[in-house]
Design an enzyme around this catalytic site. Structure first.
Site, PDB file in Angstrom:
ATOM      1  N   ASP A   9     -45.326 -11.742 -14.214  1.00 19.96           N
ATOM      2  CA  ASP A   9     -44.295 -11.167 -13.347  1.00 19.96           C
ATOM      3  C   ASP A   9     -43.425 -10.330 -14.281  1.00 19.96           C
ATOM      4  OD1 ASP A   9     -41.725 -12.602 -11.177  1.00 19.96           O
ATOM      5  OD2 ASP A   9     -41.899 -10.643 -12.122  1.00 19.96           O
ATOM      6  N   ILE A  10     -43.336  -9.046 -14.049  1.00 23.29           N
ATOM      7  CA  ILE A  10     -42.650  -8.140 -14.994  1.00 23.29           C
ATOM      8  C   ILE A  10     -41.189  -8.545 -15.210  1.00 23.29           C
ATOM      9  CG2 ILE A  10     -41.775  -6.358 -13.380  1.00 23.29           C
ATOM     10  CD1 ILE A  10     -43.001  -4.272 -15.349  1.00 23.29           C
ATOM     11  N   ASN A  23     -38.286   3.560  -5.169  1.00 24.39           N
ATOM     12  CA  ASN A  23     -38.404   4.649  -4.190  1.00 24.39           C
ATOM     13  C   ASN A  23     -37.275   5.630  -4.466  1.00 24.39           C
ATOM     14  OD1 ASN A  23     -35.943   3.921  -2.721  1.00 24.39           O
ATOM     15  ND2 ASN A  23     -37.137   2.121  -2.078  1.00 24.39           N
ATOM     16  N   GLY A  31     -41.949  -5.238  -3.065  1.00 25.52           N
ATOM     17  CA  GLY A  31     -42.833  -5.213  -4.252  1.00 25.52           C
ATOM     18  C   GLY A  31     -42.090  -5.456  -5.552  1.00 25.52           C
ATOM     19  N   ASP A  33     -40.117  -3.476  -7.071  1.00 27.17           N
ATOM     20  CA  ASP A  33     -38.737  -2.991  -6.930  1.00 27.17           C
ATOM     21  C   ASP A  33     -37.839  -4.139  -6.451  1.00 27.17           C
ATOM     22  OD1 ASP A  33     -37.317  -0.159  -5.043  1.00 27.17           O
ATOM     23  OD2 ASP A  33     -36.600  -1.294  -6.788  1.00 27.17           O
ATOM     24  N   SER A 116     -47.440   2.837  -8.046  1.00 29.76           N
ATOM     25  CA  SER A 116     -48.026   3.391  -6.818  1.00 29.76           C
ATOM     26  C   SER A 116     -49.239   2.649  -6.293  1.00 29.76           C
ATOM     27  CB  SER A 116     -48.428   4.869  -6.997  1.00 29.76           C
ATOM     28  OG  SER A 116     -47.259   5.679  -6.955  1.00 29.76           O
ATOM     29  N   GLY A 118     -49.450  -0.286  -5.101  1.00 33.01           N
ATOM     30  CA  GLY A 118     -49.149  -1.297  -4.065  1.00 33.01           C
ATOM     31  C   GLY A 118     -48.845  -0.629  -2.740  1.00 33.01           C
ATOM     32  N   VAL A 119     -47.609  -0.694  -2.324  1.00 36.22           N
ATOM     33  CA  VAL A 119     -47.168  -0.117  -1.033  1.00 36.22           C
ATOM     34  C   VAL A 119     -47.564   1.356  -0.918  1.00 36.22           C
ATOM     35  CG1 VAL A 119     -45.055   0.589   0.226  1.00 36.22           C
ATOM     36  CG2 VAL A 119     -45.249  -1.723  -0.737  1.00 36.22           C
TER      37      VAL A 119
HETATM   38  N1  APR Z   1     -44.419  -7.900 -11.572  1.00 37.75           N
HETATM   39  C1  APR Z   1     -45.388  -7.013 -11.902  1.00 37.75           C
HETATM   40  N2  APR Z   1     -46.048  -6.267 -10.998  1.00 37.75           N
HETATM   41  C2  APR Z   1     -45.726  -6.457  -9.697  1.00 37.75           C
HETATM   42  C3  APR Z   1     -44.729  -7.367  -9.273  1.00 37.75           C
HETATM   43  C4  APR Z   1     -44.069  -8.104 -10.279  1.00 37.75           C
HETATM   44  N3  APR Z   1     -43.094  -8.991  -9.986  1.00 37.75           N
HETATM   45  N4  APR Z   1     -44.663  -7.307  -7.915  1.00 37.75           N
HETATM   46  C5  APR Z   1     -45.581  -6.410  -7.518  1.00 37.75           C
HETATM   47  N5  APR Z   1     -46.230  -5.908  -8.582  1.00 37.75           N
HETATM   48  C6  APR Z   1     -47.315  -4.932  -8.636  1.00 37.75           C
HETATM   49  C7  APR Z   1     -48.144  -4.789  -7.395  1.00 37.75           C
HETATM   50  O1  APR Z   1     -49.142  -5.801  -7.343  1.00 37.75           O
HETATM   51  C8  APR Z   1     -48.747  -3.417  -7.640  1.00 37.75           C
HETATM   52  O2  APR Z   1     -49.888  -3.557  -8.479  1.00 37.75           O
HETATM   53  O3  APR Z   1     -46.733  -3.667  -8.837  1.00 37.75           O
HETATM   54  C9  APR Z   1     -47.651  -2.669  -8.433  1.00 37.75           C
HETATM   55  C10 APR Z   1     -46.922  -1.612  -7.628  1.00 37.75           C
HETATM   56  O4  APR Z   1     -46.750  -2.097  -6.299  1.00 37.75           O
HETATM   57  P1  APR Z   1     -45.376  -1.837  -5.484  1.00 37.75           P
HETATM   58  O5  APR Z   1     -44.328  -2.699  -5.999  1.00 37.75           O
HETATM   59  O6  APR Z   1     -45.707  -1.935  -4.026  1.00 37.75           O
HETATM   60  O7  APR Z   1     -44.944  -0.337  -5.827  1.00 37.75           O
HETATM   61  P2  APR Z   1     -45.552   1.038  -5.311  1.00 37.75           P
HETATM   62  O8  APR Z   1     -46.967   0.910  -4.855  1.00 37.75           O
HETATM   63  O9  APR Z   1     -45.247   2.019  -6.381  1.00 37.75           O
HETATM   64  O10 APR Z   1     -44.680   1.365  -4.018  1.00 37.75           O
HETATM   65  C11 APR Z   1     -43.314   1.639  -4.226  1.00 37.75           C
HETATM   66  O11 APR Z   1     -42.683  -0.047  -2.675  1.00 37.75           O
HETATM   67  O12 APR Z   1     -41.407  -1.809  -3.269  1.00 37.75           O
HETATM   68  C12 APR Z   1     -41.360  -0.589  -2.663  1.00 37.75           C
HETATM   69  O13 APR Z   1     -39.150   0.248  -3.045  1.00 37.75           O
HETATM   70  C13 APR Z   1     -40.514   0.364  -3.433  1.00 37.75           C
HETATM   71  O14 APR Z   1     -40.634   2.033  -1.739  1.00 37.75           O
HETATM   72  C14 APR Z   1     -41.118   1.665  -3.010  1.00 37.75           C
HETATM   73  C15 APR Z   1     -42.588   1.349  -2.922  1.00 37.75           C
END
Ligand code: APR
Length: 357
Positions: A9-10, A23, A31, A33, A116, A118-119
Protein backbone atom coordinates in the site's frame (compact mmCIF):
# COMPACT_ATOMS: atom_id res chain seq x y z
CA UNK A 1 18.39 -2.01 -6.87
CA UNK A 2 17.50 1.32 -8.57
CA UNK A 3 14.08 0.12 -9.81
CA UNK A 4 12.13 -2.17 -7.49
CA UNK A 5 8.67 -3.58 -8.13
CA UNK A 6 7.02 -4.20 -4.76
CA UNK A 7 3.63 -5.34 -3.46
CA UNK A 8 2.43 -2.77 -0.90
CA UNK A 9 0.00 0.00 0.00
CA UNK A 10 1.83 3.14 -1.17
CA UNK A 11 0.69 5.03 1.95
CA UNK A 12 2.91 2.70 3.95
CA UNK A 13 6.06 3.17 1.85
CA UNK A 14 8.65 5.18 3.76
CA UNK A 15 10.58 7.11 1.14
CA UNK A 16 11.28 10.75 0.25
CA UNK A 17 8.24 11.15 -2.02
CA UNK A 18 5.21 9.16 -3.03
CA UNK A 19 3.30 9.90 -6.20
CA UNK A 20 -0.46 10.25 -6.16
CA UNK A 21 -2.63 9.33 -9.16
CA UNK A 22 -4.91 12.31 -8.67
CA UNK A 23 -7.65 14.02 -10.66
CA UNK A 24 -7.54 17.55 -12.06
CA UNK A 25 -9.12 19.10 -8.96
CA UNK A 26 -6.42 17.69 -6.64
CA UNK A 27 -9.16 17.56 -4.00
CA UNK A 28 -9.08 13.79 -3.49
CA UNK A 29 -11.12 10.93 -4.87
CA UNK A 30 -11.09 7.15 -4.76
CA UNK A 31 -8.36 4.60 -5.41
CA UNK A 32 -4.83 5.56 -4.48
CA UNK A 33 -5.89 9.25 -4.33
CA UNK A 34 -8.44 8.43 -1.63
CA UNK A 35 -5.99 6.24 0.30
CA UNK A 36 -3.30 8.96 0.29
CA UNK A 37 -5.64 11.71 1.44
CA UNK A 38 -7.06 9.46 4.16
CA UNK A 39 -3.63 8.54 5.52
CA UNK A 40 -2.18 12.06 5.18
CA UNK A 41 -5.00 13.75 7.03
CA UNK A 42 -6.88 17.02 6.45
CA UNK A 43 -3.68 19.03 6.20
CA UNK A 44 -3.01 17.57 2.76
CA UNK A 45 -6.41 18.63 1.43
CA UNK A 46 -5.96 22.15 2.82
CA UNK A 47 -2.58 22.42 1.05
CA UNK A 48 -4.02 21.01 -2.20
CA UNK A 49 -6.82 23.56 -2.15
CA UNK A 50 -4.22 26.30 -2.65
CA UNK A 51 -2.73 24.66 -5.77
CA UNK A 52 -5.51 25.55 -8.17
CA UNK A 53 -5.81 22.08 -9.65
CA UNK A 54 -3.49 20.32 -12.10
CA UNK A 55 -3.64 19.58 -15.82
CA UNK A 56 -3.50 16.03 -17.18
CA UNK A 57 0.14 15.01 -17.69
CA UNK A 58 1.34 17.65 -15.24
CA UNK A 59 2.46 17.26 -11.60
CA UNK A 60 2.47 19.40 -8.43
CA UNK A 61 4.15 18.77 -5.07
CA UNK A 62 2.98 19.13 -1.46
CA UNK A 63 4.21 18.05 1.96
CA UNK A 64 3.70 14.50 3.19
CA UNK A 65 1.74 15.52 6.28
CA UNK A 66 0.96 12.37 8.31
CA UNK A 67 2.40 10.02 5.69
CA UNK A 68 5.83 8.37 6.19
CA UNK A 69 7.26 10.51 3.37
CA UNK A 70 8.52 14.06 3.01
CA UNK A 71 6.53 14.93 -0.11
CA UNK A 72 3.49 13.89 -2.11
CA UNK A 73 3.75 14.48 -5.85
CA UNK A 74 0.29 14.74 -7.36
CA UNK A 75 0.00 13.93 -11.03
CA UNK A 76 -3.07 13.56 -13.22
CA UNK A 77 -3.02 10.60 -15.57
CA UNK A 78 -4.99 10.39 -18.82
CA UNK A 79 -8.36 8.66 -18.99
CA UNK A 80 -8.18 5.79 -21.48
CA UNK A 81 -10.28 6.57 -24.57
CA UNK A 82 -9.04 3.83 -26.87
CA UNK A 83 -5.42 4.91 -27.24
CA UNK A 84 -5.78 7.31 -30.18
CA UNK A 85 -6.11 10.51 -28.14
CA UNK A 86 -2.55 11.05 -26.95
CA UNK A 87 -3.04 8.94 -23.82
CA UNK A 88 0.44 7.40 -24.02
CA UNK A 89 2.18 10.77 -24.36
CA UNK A 90 0.22 12.18 -21.43
CA UNK A 91 1.07 9.16 -19.26
CA UNK A 92 4.75 9.47 -20.16
CA UNK A 93 4.56 13.13 -19.16
CA UNK A 94 3.11 12.16 -15.73
CA UNK A 95 6.17 10.01 -14.95
CA UNK A 96 8.66 12.50 -16.38
CA UNK A 97 7.14 15.53 -14.59
CA UNK A 98 6.90 13.61 -11.29
CA UNK A 99 10.55 12.49 -11.55
CA UNK A 100 11.60 16.05 -12.47
CA UNK A 101 9.90 17.36 -9.30
CA UNK A 102 11.45 14.58 -7.18
CA UNK A 103 14.88 15.48 -8.56
CA UNK A 104 14.44 19.22 -8.02
CA UNK A 105 13.47 18.53 -4.40
CA UNK A 106 16.58 16.37 -3.86
CA UNK A 107 14.58 13.19 -3.32
CA UNK A 108 16.74 10.06 -3.17
CA UNK A 109 13.79 7.70 -3.27
CA UNK A 110 10.32 7.90 -4.82
CA UNK A 111 7.36 5.52 -5.01
CA UNK A 112 4.90 5.36 -7.92
CA UNK A 113 1.55 3.61 -8.23
CA UNK A 114 0.59 2.37 -11.71
CA UNK A 115 -0.89 5.68 -12.84
CA UNK A 116 -4.16 5.57 -14.84
CA UNK A 117 -4.38 1.76 -14.63
CA UNK A 118 -7.35 1.84 -12.24
CA UNK A 119 -10.40 4.10 -12.53
CA UNK A 120 -8.94 5.77 -15.63
CA UNK A 121 -8.94 2.42 -17.42
CA UNK A 122 -5.51 2.43 -19.04
CA UNK A 123 -4.75 -1.21 -20.11
CA UNK A 124 -2.67 -2.56 -17.25
CA UNK A 125 0.10 -4.18 -19.31
CA UNK A 126 0.55 -1.00 -21.36
CA UNK A 127 0.46 1.19 -18.24
CA UNK A 128 3.20 -1.02 -16.74
CA UNK A 129 5.32 -0.75 -19.88
CA UNK A 130 5.08 3.06 -19.95
CA UNK A 131 5.97 3.22 -16.25
CA UNK A 132 9.02 0.93 -16.55
CA UNK A 133 10.26 2.55 -19.78
CA UNK A 134 10.04 6.09 -18.33
CA UNK A 135 11.61 5.20 -15.00
CA UNK A 136 14.49 3.22 -16.56
CA UNK A 137 15.16 6.04 -19.06
CA UNK A 138 15.42 8.44 -16.09
CA UNK A 139 17.70 6.08 -14.12
CA UNK A 140 20.26 5.97 -16.93
CA UNK A 141 21.04 9.64 -16.18
CA UNK A 142 20.24 9.85 -12.46
CA UNK A 143 20.89 7.90 -9.26
CA UNK A 144 17.62 7.46 -7.40
CA UNK A 145 15.77 4.54 -5.79
CA UNK A 146 12.40 4.15 -7.51
CA UNK A 147 9.65 1.85 -6.23
CA UNK A 148 6.85 0.76 -8.52
CA UNK A 149 4.18 -0.10 -5.95
CA UNK A 150 1.62 -2.75 -6.91
CA UNK A 151 -1.37 -2.73 -4.60
CA UNK A 152 -3.05 -5.88 -5.73
CA UNK A 153 -1.88 -8.65 -8.09
CA UNK A 154 -4.84 -8.08 -10.43
CA UNK A 155 -3.58 -4.57 -11.18
CA UNK A 156 -0.23 -5.95 -12.38
CA UNK A 157 -0.31 -7.50 -15.82
CA UNK A 158 2.50 -8.22 -18.23
CA UNK A 159 1.56 -8.89 -21.85
CA UNK A 160 -0.72 -11.92 -22.18
CA UNK A 161 1.46 -13.44 -24.91
CA UNK A 162 4.66 -13.13 -22.86
CA UNK A 163 2.94 -14.60 -19.80
CA UNK A 164 1.60 -17.65 -21.68
CA UNK A 165 4.92 -18.17 -23.50
CA UNK A 166 6.82 -18.22 -20.22
CA UNK A 167 4.23 -20.43 -18.52
CA UNK A 168 4.56 -22.95 -21.39
CA UNK A 169 8.35 -22.79 -21.19
CA UNK A 170 8.21 -23.49 -17.45
CA UNK A 171 5.82 -26.41 -17.97
CA UNK A 172 8.19 -27.84 -20.52
CA UNK A 173 11.35 -27.56 -18.41
CA UNK A 174 10.29 -27.55 -14.78
CA UNK A 175 11.43 -30.61 -12.88
CA UNK A 176 9.20 -30.70 -9.82
CA UNK A 177 11.03 -33.64 -8.35
CA UNK A 178 14.45 -33.97 -6.91
CA UNK A 179 17.13 -36.14 -8.45
CA UNK A 180 18.93 -38.41 -5.99
CA UNK A 181 22.30 -36.85 -5.43
CA UNK A 182 25.44 -38.32 -3.89
CA UNK A 183 28.84 -36.67 -3.58
CA UNK A 184 31.38 -37.64 -6.19
CA UNK A 185 34.53 -36.19 -7.67
CA UNK A 186 33.92 -32.91 -9.45
CA UNK A 187 36.22 -33.85 -12.35
CA UNK A 188 34.18 -37.00 -12.99
CA UNK A 189 31.66 -34.58 -14.39
CA UNK A 190 33.29 -31.24 -15.21
CA UNK A 191 29.70 -30.20 -15.52
CA UNK A 192 28.70 -26.59 -14.98
CA UNK A 193 24.98 -27.32 -15.10
CA UNK A 194 24.91 -28.69 -11.55
CA UNK A 195 27.13 -27.66 -8.75
CA UNK A 196 29.66 -30.11 -10.11
CA UNK A 197 30.21 -32.14 -6.96
CA UNK A 198 27.22 -34.39 -7.39
CA UNK A 199 26.34 -37.50 -9.30
CA UNK A 200 22.88 -37.87 -10.76
CA UNK A 201 21.00 -41.14 -10.54
CA UNK A 202 18.39 -41.21 -13.33
CA UNK A 203 14.85 -41.18 -11.95
CA UNK A 204 12.98 -44.48 -11.81
CA UNK A 205 10.41 -45.54 -14.44
CA UNK A 206 7.42 -43.74 -12.90
CA UNK A 207 9.39 -40.53 -12.64
CA UNK A 208 10.55 -40.91 -16.20
CA UNK A 209 6.91 -40.82 -17.30
CA UNK A 210 6.47 -37.56 -15.40
CA UNK A 211 9.55 -35.85 -16.69
CA UNK A 212 9.32 -34.26 -20.05
CA UNK A 213 11.62 -36.19 -22.42
CA UNK A 214 14.20 -33.47 -22.80
CA UNK A 215 14.55 -32.94 -19.07
CA UNK A 216 14.91 -36.64 -18.42
CA UNK A 217 17.08 -37.02 -21.49
CA UNK A 218 19.22 -34.11 -20.27
CA UNK A 219 19.46 -35.71 -16.85
CA UNK A 220 20.33 -39.11 -18.34
CA UNK A 221 22.76 -37.59 -20.80
CA UNK A 222 24.42 -35.66 -18.04
CA UNK A 223 24.53 -38.82 -15.93
CA UNK A 224 26.16 -40.79 -18.70
CA UNK A 225 28.78 -38.41 -20.11
CA UNK A 226 31.19 -35.72 -19.12
CA UNK A 227 29.60 -32.35 -19.89
CA UNK A 228 32.38 -30.06 -20.85
CA UNK A 229 32.70 -26.53 -19.50
CA UNK A 230 31.71 -23.80 -21.94
CA UNK A 231 34.08 -23.88 -24.89
CA UNK A 232 36.45 -20.93 -24.93
CA UNK A 233 36.86 -19.15 -28.23
CA UNK A 234 40.04 -20.59 -29.88
CA UNK A 235 41.49 -17.08 -30.12
CA UNK A 236 42.98 -17.15 -26.59
CA UNK A 237 46.27 -18.77 -25.62
CA UNK A 238 46.45 -21.88 -23.42
CA UNK A 239 48.09 -19.76 -20.74
CA UNK A 240 45.18 -17.27 -20.78
CA UNK A 241 42.66 -20.11 -20.78
CA UNK A 242 44.29 -21.62 -17.69
CA UNK A 243 44.39 -18.18 -16.04
CA UNK A 244 40.65 -17.78 -16.69
CA UNK A 245 39.90 -21.11 -15.09
CA UNK A 246 40.94 -19.65 -11.71
CA UNK A 247 39.28 -16.26 -12.15
CA UNK A 248 36.95 -15.12 -9.36
CA UNK A 249 33.47 -13.81 -10.15
CA UNK A 250 34.52 -10.19 -10.02
CA UNK A 251 37.67 -10.80 -12.10
CA UNK A 252 35.59 -12.55 -14.77
CA UNK A 253 32.94 -9.79 -14.60
CA UNK A 254 35.44 -6.96 -15.05
CA UNK A 255 37.18 -8.83 -17.89
CA UNK A 256 33.87 -9.35 -19.69
CA UNK A 257 32.91 -5.69 -19.28
CA UNK A 258 36.18 -4.78 -21.03
CA UNK A 259 35.72 -7.45 -23.70
CA UNK A 260 32.23 -6.13 -24.44
CA UNK A 261 33.58 -2.58 -24.68
CA UNK A 262 31.14 -1.42 -21.98
CA UNK A 263 31.74 1.21 -19.30
CA UNK A 264 31.25 0.17 -15.69
CA UNK A 265 28.24 2.47 -15.28
CA UNK A 266 26.58 1.25 -18.49
CA UNK A 267 26.92 -2.30 -17.19
CA UNK A 268 25.65 -1.83 -13.64
CA UNK A 269 22.79 0.41 -14.76
CA UNK A 270 21.75 -2.18 -17.33
CA UNK A 271 21.96 -4.78 -14.55
CA UNK A 272 19.70 -2.71 -12.24
CA UNK A 273 22.57 -2.67 -9.70
CA UNK A 274 23.38 0.48 -7.79
CA UNK A 275 26.71 2.27 -8.09
CA UNK A 276 27.76 1.66 -4.48
CA UNK A 277 27.40 -2.09 -4.77
CA UNK A 278 29.30 -2.14 -8.04
CA UNK A 279 32.23 -0.29 -6.50
CA UNK A 280 32.27 -2.94 -3.72
CA UNK A 281 32.48 -5.68 -6.37
CA UNK A 282 35.19 -3.82 -8.27
CA UNK A 283 37.18 -3.34 -5.07
CA UNK A 284 37.01 -6.91 -3.79
CA UNK A 285 38.42 -9.71 -5.96
CA UNK A 286 36.70 -12.27 -3.72
CA UNK A 287 33.34 -10.50 -3.60
CA UNK A 288 30.51 -13.02 -3.36
CA UNK A 289 27.33 -11.72 -5.09
CA UNK A 290 23.82 -13.05 -4.57
CA UNK A 291 22.48 -15.22 -7.40
CA UNK A 292 20.06 -12.50 -8.68
CA UNK A 293 22.95 -10.04 -8.76
CA UNK A 294 25.25 -12.44 -10.60
CA UNK A 295 22.53 -13.21 -13.14
CA UNK A 296 21.71 -9.49 -13.52
CA UNK A 297 25.29 -8.91 -14.69
CA UNK A 298 25.13 -11.88 -17.07
CA UNK A 299 22.02 -10.28 -18.57
CA UNK A 300 23.62 -6.84 -18.74
CA UNK A 301 26.60 -8.39 -20.57
CA UNK A 302 24.17 -10.27 -22.84
CA UNK A 303 25.91 -13.59 -22.20
CA UNK A 304 24.59 -16.77 -23.80
CA UNK A 305 23.46 -19.67 -21.60
CA UNK A 306 26.87 -21.37 -21.40
CA UNK A 307 28.67 -18.10 -20.64
CA UNK A 308 26.00 -17.31 -18.01
CA UNK A 309 26.49 -20.69 -16.33
CA UNK A 310 30.26 -20.15 -16.39
CA UNK A 311 29.96 -16.72 -14.74
CA UNK A 312 27.46 -18.04 -12.16
CA UNK A 313 29.72 -20.97 -11.34
CA UNK A 314 32.44 -18.50 -10.31
CA UNK A 315 30.05 -17.23 -7.64
CA UNK A 316 29.16 -20.79 -6.63
CA UNK A 317 25.79 -20.90 -8.39
CA UNK A 318 24.24 -23.01 -11.14
CA UNK A 319 21.07 -22.86 -13.23
CA UNK A 320 18.71 -25.72 -12.64
CA UNK A 321 15.41 -26.95 -14.04
CA UNK A 322 14.08 -27.44 -10.56
CA UNK A 323 13.89 -23.66 -10.10
CA UNK A 324 11.20 -21.58 -11.84
CA UNK A 325 13.37 -18.52 -11.35
CA UNK A 326 16.22 -20.19 -13.29
CA UNK A 327 13.87 -21.38 -16.03
CA UNK A 328 12.47 -17.88 -16.53
CA UNK A 329 16.04 -16.57 -16.84
CA UNK A 330 16.78 -19.35 -19.35
CA UNK A 331 13.65 -18.31 -21.29
CA UNK A 332 14.82 -14.74 -21.71
CA UNK A 333 18.42 -15.67 -22.57
CA UNK A 334 17.39 -18.28 -25.15
CA UNK A 335 14.94 -15.74 -26.63
CA UNK A 336 17.67 -13.08 -26.76
CA UNK A 337 15.76 -10.66 -24.52
CA UNK A 338 18.32 -9.00 -22.24
CA UNK A 339 16.09 -6.25 -20.84
CA UNK A 340 16.52 -6.75 -17.10
CA UNK A 341 13.45 -4.62 -16.37
CA UNK A 342 11.22 -6.66 -18.65
CA UNK A 343 12.64 -9.80 -17.05
CA UNK A 344 11.80 -8.35 -13.63
CA UNK A 345 8.23 -7.70 -14.72
CA UNK A 346 7.95 -11.38 -15.64
CA UNK A 347 9.68 -12.54 -12.45
CA UNK A 348 7.30 -10.38 -10.42
CA UNK A 349 4.30 -11.79 -12.31
CA UNK A 350 5.50 -15.31 -11.39
CA UNK A 351 6.15 -14.32 -7.76
CA UNK A 352 9.92 -14.75 -8.08
CA UNK A 353 12.86 -12.73 -6.76
CA UNK A 354 13.84 -9.79 -8.96
CA UNK A 355 17.19 -9.23 -10.67
CA UNK A 356 19.57 -6.54 -9.54
CA UNK A 357 20.79 -5.19 -6.22
N1 APR B 1 -1.32 1.82 -2.97
C1 APR B 1 -0.77 1.57 -4.18
N2 APR B 1 -1.49 1.47 -5.31
C2 APR B 1 -2.84 1.60 -5.19
C3 APR B 1 -3.48 1.86 -3.96
C4 APR B 1 -2.66 1.96 -2.82
N3 APR B 1 -3.17 2.22 -1.59
N4 APR B 1 -4.82 1.93 -4.20
C5 APR B 1 -4.99 1.72 -5.51
N5 APR B 1 -3.81 1.51 -6.11
C6 APR B 1 -3.51 1.22 -7.51
C7 APR B 1 -4.62 0.62 -8.32
O1 APR B 1 -4.70 -0.79 -8.10
C8 APR B 1 -4.14 0.95 -9.72
O2 APR B 1 -3.21 -0.04 -10.13
O3 APR B 1 -3.22 2.44 -8.14
C9 APR B 1 -3.38 2.29 -9.54
C10 APR B 1 -4.12 3.49 -10.09
O4 APR B 1 -5.51 3.33 -9.82
P1 APR B 1 -6.44 4.57 -9.37
O5 APR B 1 -6.15 4.91 -7.98
O6 APR B 1 -7.85 4.23 -9.73
O7 APR B 1 -5.95 5.82 -10.25
P2 APR B 1 -6.22 6.14 -11.78
O8 APR B 1 -6.53 4.92 -12.58
O9 APR B 1 -5.07 6.98 -12.20
O10 APR B 1 -7.55 7.02 -11.75
C11 APR B 1 -7.46 8.28 -11.13
O11 APR B 1 -9.27 7.77 -9.69
O12 APR B 1 -9.05 7.75 -7.44
C12 APR B 1 -9.50 8.51 -8.49
O13 APR B 1 -9.26 10.79 -7.80
C13 APR B 1 -8.71 9.77 -8.62
O14 APR B 1 -10.15 10.64 -10.30
C14 APR B 1 -8.90 10.05 -10.08
C15 APR B 1 -8.86 8.68 -10.70
Amino acid sequence: MPLQIIRNDITKVACDAIVNAANATLLGGGGVDGAIHKAAGKGLLLECMKLGGCKTGQAKITGGHKLPCKYVIHTVGPKWKGGQNGERELLISCYRESLRLALSHDCRSVAFPLISSGVYGYPKDQALKVAVDCITEFLIEHDMLVYLVVFDKSSFQISEKLFTDIAAFIDDKYVDMHFIFRPTQRDAWGDSTFLGTTEILPPNETDQARLSPDVFQEGATTASKKVSLPTQTPTISLEDALKREDESFSQALLRKIDEKGMTDSACYKKANVDRKLFSKIRGDVHYHPSKPTAIAFAIALELNLDETKDLLQRAGFALSHSSKFDIIIEYFITHGNYNVFEINEALFAFDQTLLGA
